[in-house]
Design a protein around this motif. Structure first.
Motif, short mmCIF file in Angstrom:
data_model
loop_
_atom_site.label_atom_id
_atom_site.label_comp_id
_atom_site.label_asym_id
_atom_site.label_seq_id
_atom_site.Cartn_x
_atom_site.Cartn_y
_atom_site.Cartn_z
N THR A 188 0.83 -1.21 0.00
CA THR A 188 0.00 0.00 0.00
C THR A 188 0.86 1.25 0.00
O THR A 188 0.64 2.19 -0.78
N HIS A 189 1.87 1.27 0.88
CA HIS A 189 2.76 2.43 0.94
C HIS A 189 3.53 2.60 -0.37
O HIS A 189 3.71 3.72 -0.85
N LEU A 190 3.99 1.47 -0.94
CA LEU A 190 4.76 1.55 -2.18
C LEU A 190 3.91 2.13 -3.31
O LEU A 190 4.40 2.93 -4.11
N GLY A 191 2.65 1.73 -3.37
CA GLY A 191 1.76 2.29 -4.39
C GLY A 191 1.64 3.79 -4.27
O GLY A 191 1.66 4.53 -5.27
N LYS A 192 1.53 4.28 -3.04
CA LYS A 192 1.43 5.73 -2.80
C LYS A 192 2.74 6.43 -3.15
O LYS A 192 2.74 7.53 -3.69
N ILE A 193 3.86 5.78 -2.82
CA ILE A 193 5.18 6.35 -3.13
C ILE A 193 5.36 6.51 -4.63
O ILE A 193 5.80 7.57 -5.11
N LEU A 194 5.03 5.47 -5.38
CA LEU A 194 5.17 5.53 -6.84
C LEU A 194 4.30 6.65 -7.41
O LEU A 194 4.74 7.40 -8.28
N SER A 195 3.09 6.76 -6.92
CA SER A 195 2.17 7.79 -7.41
C SER A 195 2.69 9.19 -7.11
O SER A 195 2.69 10.06 -7.98
N LYS A 196 3.14 9.41 -5.89
CA LYS A 196 3.60 10.74 -5.49
C LYS A 196 4.88 11.17 -6.23
O LYS A 196 5.05 12.36 -6.53
N LEU A 197 5.75 10.22 -6.50
CA LEU A 197 7.04 10.54 -7.14
C LEU A 197 7.01 10.39 -8.65
O LEU A 197 8.00 10.67 -9.32
N GLY A 198 5.88 9.94 -9.18
CA GLY A 198 5.77 9.78 -10.63
C GLY A 198 6.62 8.65 -11.17
O GLY A 198 7.10 8.71 -12.32
N LEU A 199 6.79 7.60 -10.38
CA LEU A 199 7.59 6.46 -10.78
C LEU A 199 6.67 5.30 -11.16
O LEU A 199 5.50 5.30 -10.82
N ARG A 200 7.24 4.31 -11.85
CA ARG A 200 6.39 3.23 -12.38
C ARG A 200 6.66 1.88 -11.76
O ARG A 200 5.88 0.96 -11.92
N SER A 201 7.77 1.72 -11.05
CA SER A 201 8.10 0.41 -10.50
C SER A 201 9.10 0.57 -9.36
O SER A 201 9.73 1.62 -9.20
N ARG A 202 9.27 -0.49 -8.58
CA ARG A 202 10.23 -0.46 -7.48
C ARG A 202 11.66 -0.38 -8.02
O ARG A 202 12.56 0.15 -7.35
N VAL A 203 11.89 -0.88 -9.23
CA VAL A 203 13.21 -0.73 -9.86
C VAL A 203 13.52 0.74 -10.09
O VAL A 203 14.64 1.20 -9.87
N GLN A 204 12.50 1.50 -10.50
CA GLN A 204 12.71 2.94 -10.68
C GLN A 204 12.93 3.64 -9.35
O GLN A 204 13.62 4.66 -9.30
N VAL A 205 12.36 3.12 -8.28
CA VAL A 205 12.62 3.68 -6.95
C VAL A 205 14.11 3.59 -6.64
O VAL A 205 14.72 4.55 -6.16
N VAL A 206 14.70 2.43 -6.94
CA VAL A 206 16.13 2.24 -6.71
C VAL A 206 16.94 3.25 -7.52
O VAL A 206 17.85 3.90 -7.00
N ALA A 207 16.61 3.38 -8.81
CA ALA A 207 17.35 4.29 -9.68
C ALA A 207 17.15 5.75 -9.24
O ALA A 207 18.10 6.55 -9.25
N PHE A 208 15.94 6.09 -8.87
CA PHE A 208 15.62 7.46 -8.42
C PHE A 208 16.41 7.81 -7.16
O PHE A 208 17.00 8.89 -7.05
N ALA A 209 16.43 6.90 -6.20
CA ALA A 209 17.16 7.13 -4.95
C ALA A 209 18.66 7.27 -5.20
O ALA A 209 19.32 8.13 -4.62
N TRP A 210 19.17 6.43 -6.09
CA TRP A 210 20.60 6.50 -6.42
C TRP A 210 20.92 7.83 -7.10
O TRP A 210 21.90 8.50 -6.75
N GLN A 211 20.10 8.21 -8.04
CA GLN A 211 20.34 9.42 -8.82
C GLN A 211 20.38 10.66 -7.92
O GLN A 211 21.11 11.61 -8.21
N HIS A 212 19.62 10.65 -6.85
CA HIS A 212 19.56 11.80 -5.95
C HIS A 212 20.40 11.62 -4.69
O HIS A 212 20.27 12.37 -3.71
N GLY A 213 21.28 10.63 -4.74
CA GLY A 213 22.24 10.46 -3.64
C GLY A 213 21.65 9.99 -2.33
O GLY A 213 22.24 10.24 -1.27
N LEU A 214 20.51 9.32 -2.37
CA LEU A 214 19.83 8.91 -1.14
C LEU A 214 20.23 7.52 -0.67
O LEU A 214 19.91 7.13 0.45
N VAL A 215 20.91 6.77 -1.52
CA VAL A 215 21.45 5.46 -1.15
C VAL A 215 22.83 5.35 -1.73
O VAL A 215 23.17 6.04 -2.70
N GLY A 216 23.64 4.48 -1.19
CA GLY A 216 24.98 4.33 -1.73
C GLY A 216 25.63 3.09 -1.20
O GLY A 216 26.70 2.72 -1.55
#
Length: 216
Positions: A188-216
């Motif tokens: 449920t939370h992941l669905g809301k996260i994808l909607s709010k951030l304009g992402l399409r999948s959990r794979v994009q979450v990984v790429a989005f977080a990496w791109q903005h320096g939030l994981v490393g």
């Protein structure tokens, strides 16, 4: 209803073979077969496929640029892009994921795997584990800005927690265990996260977080 598939590959033999494979399936429909990225972009507009099987390296507009154009077009609904590559660990795959591709398959994949991959992305899932995405980004995604947590300001505190766990490549079960919640709550939370951030999948979450320096 059949899943409409567009094949884009500059190798005619591969293109024809995949086309015949798709046409042999009762639940899939081949709506186009093209040899350039530019033709793929144009055919998406006219044929409106559900899935685009996109070769990375094509003359002129390559598959990466074509993927970026298709997924940035804003048309609704957007097709799912499944990237075809020769190598499993390829910097181009990282670019494709960042552009919004739903996964990748190698050209030597067996027919049943390829068909399963098409059906998987058509259903809204990814054909690459988030953990594998994270490894690819660590190997090839070296160029990125410093941390920018403001990009997830729209998320609630709990959503931020879930976001960062997913961004590390954890599965729903692993996220649930770490956050002390049920797997259904994670979904449920992941669905809301994808909607709010304009992402399409959990794979994009990984790429989005990496791109903005939030994981490393």
């Amino acid at each position: 209803m059949k899943t409409k598939v567009l094949v884009a590959d500059d190798q005619e033999l591969f293109r024809d073979g995949v086309g015949m494979l798709i046409e042999s399936q009762s639940d899939l429909e081949l709506v186009g077969s093209v040899g350039t990225g530019r033709d793929a972009v144009e055919r998406v507009e006219t044929m409106r496929p559900d899935v685009v099987l996109m070769d990375i390296r094509m003359p002129g507009l390559d598959g990466l640029a074509a993927t970026e154009l298709i997924l940035a077009s804003g048309r609704d609904p957007l097709p799912r892009v499944l990237v075809v590559t020769t190598f499993r660990r390829d910097e181009a795959v990282v670019r494709a994921i960042r552009a919004g591709a739903s996964g990748f398959v190698t050209k030597d994949a067996d027919p049943e795997f390829l068909l399963a991959a098409i059906r998987t992305v058509a259903a809204g899932n990814s054909v690459i584990a988030p953990a594998a995405t994270f490894d690819l980004l660590r190997q090839f995604g070296n160029s990125r800005p410093g941390p920018d947590a403001s990009v997830i300001d729209e998320l609630s505190p709990r959503e931020k927690e879930i976001f960062l766990l997913v961004a590390k490549g954890l599965s729903n079960a692993e996220v649930a265990e770490s956050a002390f919640v049920e797997e259904t709550t994670v979904k449920t939370h992941l669905g809301k996260i994808l909607s709010k951030l304009g992402l399409r999948s959990r794979v994009q979450v990984v790429a989005f977080a990496w791109q903005h320096g939030l994981v490393g």
